[in-house]
Write a protein that holds these residues in place. Structure first.
Motif, PDB file in Angstrom:
ATOM      1  N   MET A 149       0.821  -1.209   0.000  1.00 31.91           N
ATOM      2  CA  MET A 149       0.000   0.000   0.000  1.00 31.91           C
ATOM      3  C   MET A 149       0.855   1.259   0.000  1.00 31.91           C
ATOM      4  N   VAL A 150       1.962   1.243   0.746  1.00 32.37           N
ATOM      5  CA  VAL A 150       2.851   2.413   0.768  1.00 32.37           C
ATOM      6  C   VAL A 150       3.511   2.598  -0.592  1.00 32.37           C
ATOM      7  N   VAL A 151       3.994   1.513  -1.186  1.00 35.18           N
ATOM      8  CA  VAL A 151       4.607   1.591  -2.512  1.00 35.18           C
ATOM      9  C   VAL A 151       3.595   2.122  -3.529  1.00 35.18           C
ATOM     10  N   THR A 152       2.356   1.644  -3.471  1.00 35.81           N
ATOM     11  CA  THR A 152       1.320   2.085  -4.398  1.00 35.81           C
ATOM     12  C   THR A 152       0.991   3.554  -4.187  1.00 35.81           C
ATOM     13  N   ALA A 153       0.878   3.974  -2.923  1.00 39.33           N
ATOM     14  CA  ALA A 153       0.590   5.380  -2.632  1.00 39.33           C
ATOM     15  C   ALA A 153       1.694   6.288  -3.173  1.00 39.33           C
TER      16      ALA A 153
END
Length: 357
Positions: A345-349
């Motif tokens: 989720m952090v990478v995607t954000a």
């Protein structure tokens, strides 16, 4: 006094409704994943149109959620196809088709890259549709002509155990030497392009060293090939939820890794494109605003999550082989999967432009 039918026939069993017979459901459980894969590029197109035509971020996100639902449904069908008593050929067919559908994001990306390299524009959905209709036709023919057979997998043989051990050792090597630092580099995207680039250049000095790069590529190739062999040797009747996740995530990675490597090496080495973070996130347009680049969003985000989930499930096998009890090994695995989801989720954000600074 008259007796009921149940009193008269104490050993009789009620007939199950035709539509709820497990073996009948299993015969067609592969249909939803196939339909989902056919729908997948349309979900991305609708999400892109909603975003670019200012229909609202909520509508665009809704369409994106339906795109993510395609591999999710495929996984549910994969899990539903294991452990059901039915002719052997049919659960194998359903499970493998579900695995293929689960890998829809990297497969659709691969189709797009190949068509781009062939300079064929605007034919992605048409080619994709033809390919999946062919898969569906073959599946119908295979499913209707399959006959009962023996268990697809016999007792584990020593060579298979050796291959599984080597697969695990090389996976650990990749995680420590390449995958771990690579993921950390992508996590640093939340601090901006400059931070990501500074770390990337340091790592590239190691990855692209003439003696290191061929070894990394060889190990990656071994991972894919050995994983495919282990995939075909899996007994679908012995898989629990985490076992199904390990199988499905392995199928995803078998397409994701060569697709990603092909894009990077072909564009960087042949076309001279700088495959930096700006290239990965489709700057300056971004992933959502570009009709082609939007496919990279589920492609990468699920790639990160399923990579870490696959490693976690592999660790579970190691723990159980060394005497860790079932409950504890599962708890550790689920915790690592949760951590993998948070990292994804952090990478995607970060890829969507979210920054800490």
């Amino acid at each position: 006094m008259p007796i009921s039918n149940h009193d008269a026939l104490p050993n009789a069993t009620l007939r199950r409704p035709l539509l709820f017979r497990p073996e009948l459901i299993l015969n067609w459980i592969w249909v939803p994943p196939v339909i989902g894969s056919l729908y997948y590029p349309w979900a991305l197109r609708f999400a892109n149109h909603a975003y670019t035509e200012e229909s609202g971020v909520t509508i665009a996100v809704t369409w994106l959620i339906t795109a993510y639902a395609v591999p999710a449904i495929a996984f549910l069908c994969l899990y539903g196809s294991v452990g059901v008593p039915a002719p052997v050929a049919r659960p194998l067919l359903a499970g493998r088709l579900s695995c293929l559908a689960l890998a829809t994001p990297p497969a659709f990306t691969l189709v797009g890259v190949l068509l781009y390299l062939m300079r064929i524009e605007g034919a992605d959905i048409a080619v994709w549709t033809v390919l999946w209709l062919a898969v569906a036709a073959i599946s119908v023919m295979a499913g209707t002509t399959s006959t009962p057979g023996r268990e697809p997998v016999g007792p584990a043989n020593p060579r298979l155990k050796i291959l599984r051990t080597l697969h695990g050792i090389t996976a650990l090597l990749l995680l420590l030497v390449f995958l771990g630092p690579h993921l950390v580099n992508h996590l640093l995207g939340v601090f901006g392009f400059d931070t990501h680039k500074a770390v990337m250049e340091v790592l590239r000095g190691f990855y692209r060293y003439p003696l290191v790069e061929p070894v990394l590529l060889t190990v990656l190739l071994f991972q894919i090939l050995s994983g495919l062999v282990l995939f075909t040797r899996k007994n679908p009747r012995r898989l629990d939820l985490l076992g199904a996740l390990q199988l499905g995530s392995g199928a995803y990675l078998a397409l994701f890794i060569p697709t990603h490597a092909n894009s990077v090496f072909t564009l960087a080495r042949y076309f001279g494109v700088e495959t930096d973070y700006a290239w990965a996130v489709g700057a300056p347009a971004g992933l959502l605003a570009d009709a082609w680049n939007i496919r990279l969003l589920p492609h990468y985000s699920l790639g990160v999550f399923l990579l870490l989930a696959h490693l976690a499930c592999g660790l579970r096998m190691v723990l159980r082989a060394h005497g860790t009890d079932h409950g504890r090994s599962n708890t550790i695995t689920w915790c690592l999967i949760g951590l993998g989801a948070a990292i994804a989720m952090v990478v995607t954000a970060a890829m969507l432009g979210w920054r800490l600074t």
